[in-house]
Each structure stands twice: as C-alpha cells, then as structure tokens.
Design an enzyme around this catalytic site. Structure first.
Site, PDB file in Angstrom:
ATOM      1  N   MET A  69      26.020  -1.796   1.387  1.00  0.00           N
ATOM      2  CA  MET A  69      26.513  -0.424   1.351  1.00  0.00           C
ATOM      3  C   MET A  69      25.534   0.536   2.024  1.00  0.00           C
ATOM      4  O   MET A  69      25.929   1.413   2.783  1.00  0.00           O
ATOM      5  CB  MET A  69      26.753   0.002  -0.097  1.00  0.00           C
ATOM      6  CG  MET A  69      27.412   1.361  -0.232  1.00  0.00           C
ATOM      7  SD  MET A  69      29.125   1.373   0.303  1.00  0.00           S
ATOM      8  CE  MET A  69      29.893   0.480  -1.053  1.00  0.00           C
ATOM      9  N   ASN A 116      34.538  -8.070   6.451  1.00  0.00           N
ATOM     10  CA  ASN A 116      33.495  -7.554   7.322  1.00  0.00           C
ATOM     11  C   ASN A 116      32.853  -8.688   8.111  1.00  0.00           C
ATOM     12  O   ASN A 116      32.717  -9.800   7.621  1.00  0.00           O
ATOM     13  CB  ASN A 116      32.441  -6.777   6.510  1.00  0.00           C
ATOM     14  CG  ASN A 116      31.250  -7.625   6.119  1.00  0.00           C
ATOM     15  OD1 ASN A 116      30.333  -7.851   6.919  1.00  0.00           O
ATOM     16  ND2 ASN A 116      31.264  -8.127   4.875  1.00  0.00           N
ATOM     17  N   ARG A 117      32.476  -8.362   9.333  1.00  0.00           N
ATOM     18  CA  ARG A 117      31.665  -9.258  10.147  1.00  0.00           C
ATOM     19  C   ARG A 117      30.556  -8.436  10.810  1.00  0.00           C
ATOM     20  O   ARG A 117      30.332  -8.466  12.011  1.00  0.00           O
ATOM     21  CB  ARG A 117      32.526  -9.995  11.191  1.00  0.00           C
ATOM     22  CG  ARG A 117      33.406  -9.124  12.064  1.00  0.00           C
ATOM     23  CD  ARG A 117      34.049  -9.970  13.169  1.00  0.00           C
ATOM     24  NE  ARG A 117      34.914  -9.205  14.044  1.00  0.00           N
ATOM     25  CZ  ARG A 117      36.233  -9.083  13.889  1.00  0.00           C
ATOM     26  NH1 ARG A 117      36.840  -9.686  12.870  1.00  0.00           N
ATOM     27  NH2 ARG A 117      36.944  -8.355  14.747  1.00  0.00           N
ATOM     28  N   MET A 118      29.877  -7.649   9.963  1.00  0.00           N
ATOM     29  CA  MET A 118      28.888  -6.696  10.452  1.00  0.00           C
ATOM     30  C   MET A 118      27.758  -7.389  11.203  1.00  0.00           C
ATOM     31  O   MET A 118      27.278  -6.901  12.216  1.00  0.00           O
ATOM     32  CB  MET A 118      28.315  -5.876   9.295  1.00  0.00           C
ATOM     33  CG  MET A 118      29.370  -5.122   8.479  1.00  0.00           C
ATOM     34  SD  MET A 118      30.327  -3.936   9.434  1.00  0.00           S
ATOM     35  CE  MET A 118      29.111  -2.659   9.685  1.00  0.00           C
ATOM     36  N   GLY A 119      27.262  -8.513  10.673  1.00  0.00           N
ATOM     37  CA  GLY A 119      26.212  -9.253  11.359  1.00  0.00           C
ATOM     38  C   GLY A 119      24.817  -8.693  11.146  1.00  0.00           C
ATOM     39  O   GLY A 119      23.993  -8.693  12.063  1.00  0.00           O
ATOM     40  N   PHE A 120      24.547  -8.215   9.916  1.00  0.00           N
ATOM     41  CA  PHE A 120      23.208  -7.705   9.582  1.00  0.00           C
ATOM     42  C   PHE A 120      22.759  -6.609  10.545  1.00  0.00           C
ATOM     43  O   PHE A 120      21.625  -6.608  11.039  1.00  0.00           O
ATOM     44  CB  PHE A 120      22.163  -8.828   9.585  1.00  0.00           C
ATOM     45  CG  PHE A 120      22.284  -9.844   8.490  1.00  0.00           C
ATOM     46  CD1 PHE A 120      23.066  -9.639   7.373  1.00  0.00           C
ATOM     47  CD2 PHE A 120      21.588 -11.045   8.582  1.00  0.00           C
ATOM     48  CE1 PHE A 120      23.168 -10.584   6.362  1.00  0.00           C
ATOM     49  CE2 PHE A 120      21.671 -12.008   7.577  1.00  0.00           C
ATOM     50  CZ  PHE A 120      22.479 -11.774   6.469  1.00  0.00           C
ATOM     51  N   ASN A 178      19.037 -13.606   1.208  1.00  0.00           N
ATOM     52  CA  ASN A 178      20.424 -13.792   1.629  1.00  0.00           C
ATOM     53  C   ASN A 178      20.492 -14.966   2.604  1.00  0.00           C
ATOM     54  O   ASN A 178      20.107 -14.837   3.769  1.00  0.00           O
ATOM     55  CB  ASN A 178      20.954 -12.513   2.273  1.00  0.00           C
ATOM     56  CG  ASN A 178      22.437 -12.580   2.600  1.00  0.00           C
ATOM     57  OD1 ASN A 178      23.048 -13.648   2.576  1.00  0.00           O
ATOM     58  ND2 ASN A 178      23.022 -11.448   2.916  1.00  0.00           N
ATOM     59  N   SER A 181      25.424 -15.170   3.979  1.00  0.00           N
ATOM     60  CA  SER A 181      26.363 -14.378   4.777  1.00  0.00           C
ATOM     61  C   SER A 181      27.060 -15.287   5.784  1.00  0.00           C
ATOM     62  O   SER A 181      26.422 -16.119   6.427  1.00  0.00           O
ATOM     63  CB  SER A 181      25.632 -13.263   5.527  1.00  0.00           C
ATOM     64  OG  SER A 181      26.497 -12.662   6.465  1.00  0.00           O
ATOM     65  N   THR A 240      28.430 -13.631  -6.219  1.00  0.00           N
ATOM     66  CA  THR A 240      28.372 -14.393  -4.970  1.00  0.00           C
ATOM     67  C   THR A 240      28.392 -13.447  -3.780  1.00  0.00           C
ATOM     68  O   THR A 240      28.598 -12.242  -3.936  1.00  0.00           O
ATOM     69  CB  THR A 240      29.587 -15.329  -4.815  1.00  0.00           C
ATOM     70  OG1 THR A 240      30.790 -14.515  -4.733  1.00  0.00           O
ATOM     71  CG2 THR A 240      29.717 -16.253  -6.007  1.00  0.00           C
ATOM     72  N   ASN A 241      28.262 -14.046  -2.596  1.00  0.00           N
ATOM     73  CA  ASN A 241      28.473 -13.327  -1.351  1.00  0.00           C
ATOM     74  C   ASN A 241      29.972 -13.285  -1.049  1.00  0.00           C
ATOM     75  O   ASN A 241      30.796 -13.657  -1.893  1.00  0.00           O
ATOM     76  CB  ASN A 241      27.696 -14.016  -0.215  1.00  0.00           C
ATOM     77  CG  ASN A 241      27.184 -13.047   0.833  1.00  0.00           C
ATOM     78  OD1 ASN A 241      27.911 -12.156   1.266  1.00  0.00           O
ATOM     79  ND2 ASN A 241      25.940 -13.215   1.258  1.00  0.00           N
ATOM     80  N   GLY A 294      34.511  -8.858  -6.395  1.00  0.00           N
ATOM     81  CA  GLY A 294      35.810  -8.527  -6.965  1.00  0.00           C
ATOM     82  C   GLY A 294      35.770  -7.771  -8.275  1.00  0.00           C
ATOM     83  O   GLY A 294      36.721  -7.862  -9.051  1.00  0.00           O
ATOM     84  N   TYR A 315      30.670  -3.315  -4.776  1.00  0.00           N
ATOM     85  CA  TYR A 315      30.760  -2.960  -3.355  1.00  0.00           C
ATOM     86  C   TYR A 315      32.199  -2.517  -3.074  1.00  0.00           C
ATOM     87  O   TYR A 315      32.494  -1.336  -3.046  1.00  0.00           O
ATOM     88  CB  TYR A 315      30.339  -4.129  -2.460  1.00  0.00           C
ATOM     89  CG  TYR A 315      30.411  -3.801  -0.982  1.00  0.00           C
ATOM     90  CD1 TYR A 315      29.353  -3.189  -0.341  1.00  0.00           C
ATOM     91  CD2 TYR A 315      31.559  -4.086  -0.232  1.00  0.00           C
ATOM     92  CE1 TYR A 315      29.409  -2.862   1.020  1.00  0.00           C
ATOM     93  CE2 TYR A 315      31.632  -3.761   1.123  1.00  0.00           C
ATOM     94  CZ  TYR A 315      30.553  -3.153   1.732  1.00  0.00           C
ATOM     95  OH  TYR A 315      30.633  -2.823   3.072  1.00  0.00           O
TER      96      TYR A 315
END
Length: 337
Positions: A69, A116-120, A178, A181, A240-241, A294, A315
């Site tokens: 976030m 999401n596929r932000m990619g850090f 982490n 991801s 979890t992730n 969730g 989140y």
C-alpha cells in the site's frame, strides 16, 4: 454502508478514468499531506486501544496495513491515525526499480478483488532508509518488507536482501522477507528449503524476521518451509501473499481473469484461512502468524484469528471498505483474546 463506501470510494474509483494506480497515487499524496490536527480527529474516530504482544513487539492493536500500500513510506504518519496498530512498508529492493509496464493494477469490483503485477516498483532501500531516519518513530510498530531486485541473479539473492536489511533494520520493529510475490521472475523459487535457510542464516538476529509465503504452495511444501523457519531463527510467518489462481471470481469479472499478476481480496479469504490454520497446526503454535488475504469484514478477521493468526493485515479490504473496516477488525480482534 460507511461514509467512505458511499462518498469517497465512488470518487476514487472514477479517478483517471478508472485507473486503479492513479487512484492509489492520488490517495497516497493526499494522506501524505494530512496535518496533525486532521490526524488527531481521525485518531479519535478510528483508533482502537487493544494492546497485544507478538514476537517480542507490543502492538497497540492487532490490525496492520499490509505491504504494497505504501511501498516508499510516503504517508506513514497517516496510517496510525486511520486506526492501524502497525504498518508494513515495501516491498523494497536494494536497487531502485520502476516495476512492470503499466497498466499493472486492476480492480475486479463484483468480486471485491484486485489483480496486481506491480513488480516491486520502489525508490530503493537507501531512499526508504533516509525517509525513515528523517521521520523518526510513527507511534506504532513498523515492519519493512524486503524483496529481491529484479536485475539481481537468483544466486546473488542473499546478498541483495542483506544489502537492504543492513540499511533498514535500524528503523524496523520487524523485517518481512518476501519470497512469494508472483511478479518478479523466479522469486518464488526462494521459498525452497535451501534458499530460505540461506536467507534466514544471513538476516535473522538483530530484529524479528518473518517469512511471507504464497497461498499456492502445497501443504508438504509449506511444511518443509516451516521446518526451516523453526530451525533457522524465523520469528514468524506472514500468510499469505497474493494468489495466481482465479477461483471464485464473479461472472462480470471473468474478462479480467486473464490479466497476469497476483489476485487479492474476497476470492483469497478462505484460501488464506486454510493456510493460516495449517501453519498453526503444523508448528504447534510455535511460529506467530500474521494473517493476510481477503479480510473484507470483521468476521473474516475473526476466522483468521481463530485459525491461529496472532495479527492480521488489510490491503484489498481497506481499498474497498476504508478505515471503518480497520476499526471493526481491531475491535473484534480485541474480543477474541
């Protein structure tokens, strides 16, 4: 329905023509500019005093903001005012990186979910360390989520994590590793026994270190990972992730099911609960668990706590339901103790 759901959420969801990442950046910007007077009013409305101690850290309540976030910690003073008992920043990497190509954040409204596929995407560990040093304590425990820089080869992952750790552990009440991801190529292979052992061997010691695991692992794989956590000094597990599965999506959201990335929100609720229960049972309660995935209402949090979680994080639930959810979850967590 809360005021956030009636008034604020519709506005945010229309920003940028419905672009979820633009709404996210707008929200962070507004929160970063909140003055102390406004934060004080918000604290009066949303803060819950229900202290709990986990892995040697005292939390004012059991509800935290999950990593992702506020990756760069730009709005840190605002989160305790919105009721959170702890905040996890990141995921941060040793090297600054832009993340994956846009668009990379998608709302699935009927399913109360997000892909999401932000990619850090983040400004790097050094930049975060500088911000935390200048800011000082925020009044609640701070967790820092560490990931591997995309350009770093897997065989050099331990040193990459260690670089971030050395910069950031002085400002952290706990460190989250982490390795789960789905948006950094090869990252989930670091959940293997030898990889986790190497990471914990390098990082465990100065502050509590927790390992964040994927909901998509088989139970034997989770059991093997937990064995390593217990024998190599992990202080706990974050379960979890996001998930790569697309189960439980509403019909209206099926066209977005093909978007690459990790899914969070309502479809993950039961899967996360089952993983938390398995971790708690498998370890005999020896490893504290931060349950995340969730939590969309107070009852979801109650079930995670009943399954064995000591703390919970929000989140997607916060995005859909706002700070009233933080307050209701904190209150139900206090009643379950």
């Amino acid at each position: 329905m809360s005021a956030f759901e009636r008034v604020v959420r519709p506005v945010l969801f229309r920003l940028g023509g419905g672009d979820a990442e633009k709404a996210h950046e707008f929200t962070l910007g507004r929160l970063s500019r909140l003055g102390e007077r406004t934060r004080s009013v918000l604290r009066t409305r949303y803060a819950t005093d229900a202290p709990v101690e986990v892995f040697g850290v005292r939390f004012p309540n059991a509800v935290g903001l999950a990593a992702g976030m506020d990756k760069n910690g730009v709005a840190l003073p605002a989160w305790p005012a919105l009721g959170f008992g702890f905040v996890e920043v990141g995921t941060v990497t040793a090297k600054a990186q832009p993340g994956n190509d846009k668009p990379r954040l998608f709302r699935l409204r009927d399913s109360e979910a997000i892909i999401n596929r932000m990619g850090f995407n983040n400004a790097g560990a050094a930049a975060l360390a500088a911000r935390l040093r200048a800011l000082g304590p925020i009044g609640v425990p701070l967790g820092v989520s560490l990931g591997k820089s995309k350009v770093t080869p897997l065989e050099e992952a331990v040193q990459d994590y260690l670089t971030s750790y050395e910069l950031l552990h002085p400002y952290a009440d706990y460190i989250a590793v982490n390795v789960s991801s789905p948006n950094t190529p090869g990252l989930r292979t670091l959940q293997d026994r030898s990889a986790v052992a190497g990471l914990l061997g390098a990082l465990a010691g100065k502050v509590p270190v927790l390992v964040k695991i994927a909901p998509d692992l088989t139970e034997p794989a989770i059991a093997e990972l937990l064995e390593v956590c217990l024998s190599h000094g992990a202080a706990g597990v974050i379960a979890t992730n996001t998930t790569l599965a697309r189960d439980g999506l509403a019909a209206a959201d099926q066209p977005k099911a093909g978007e690459a990335g990790g899914l969070s929100g309502r479809p993950l609720t039961e899967k996360a609960r089952k993983v938390v229960h398995f971790v708690h049972t498998e370890t005999g309660g020896q490893l504290p668990i931060i349950g995340v995935g969730g939590v969309m209402c107070a009852d979801d949090a109650s079930r995670l706590l009943d399954a064995g979680a000591s703390l919970v994080q929000l989140y997607s639930g916060f995005i859909y339901h706002g700070p009233a959810l933080v307050r209701s979850v904190a209150r139900v967590a206090a009643r379950t103790r």
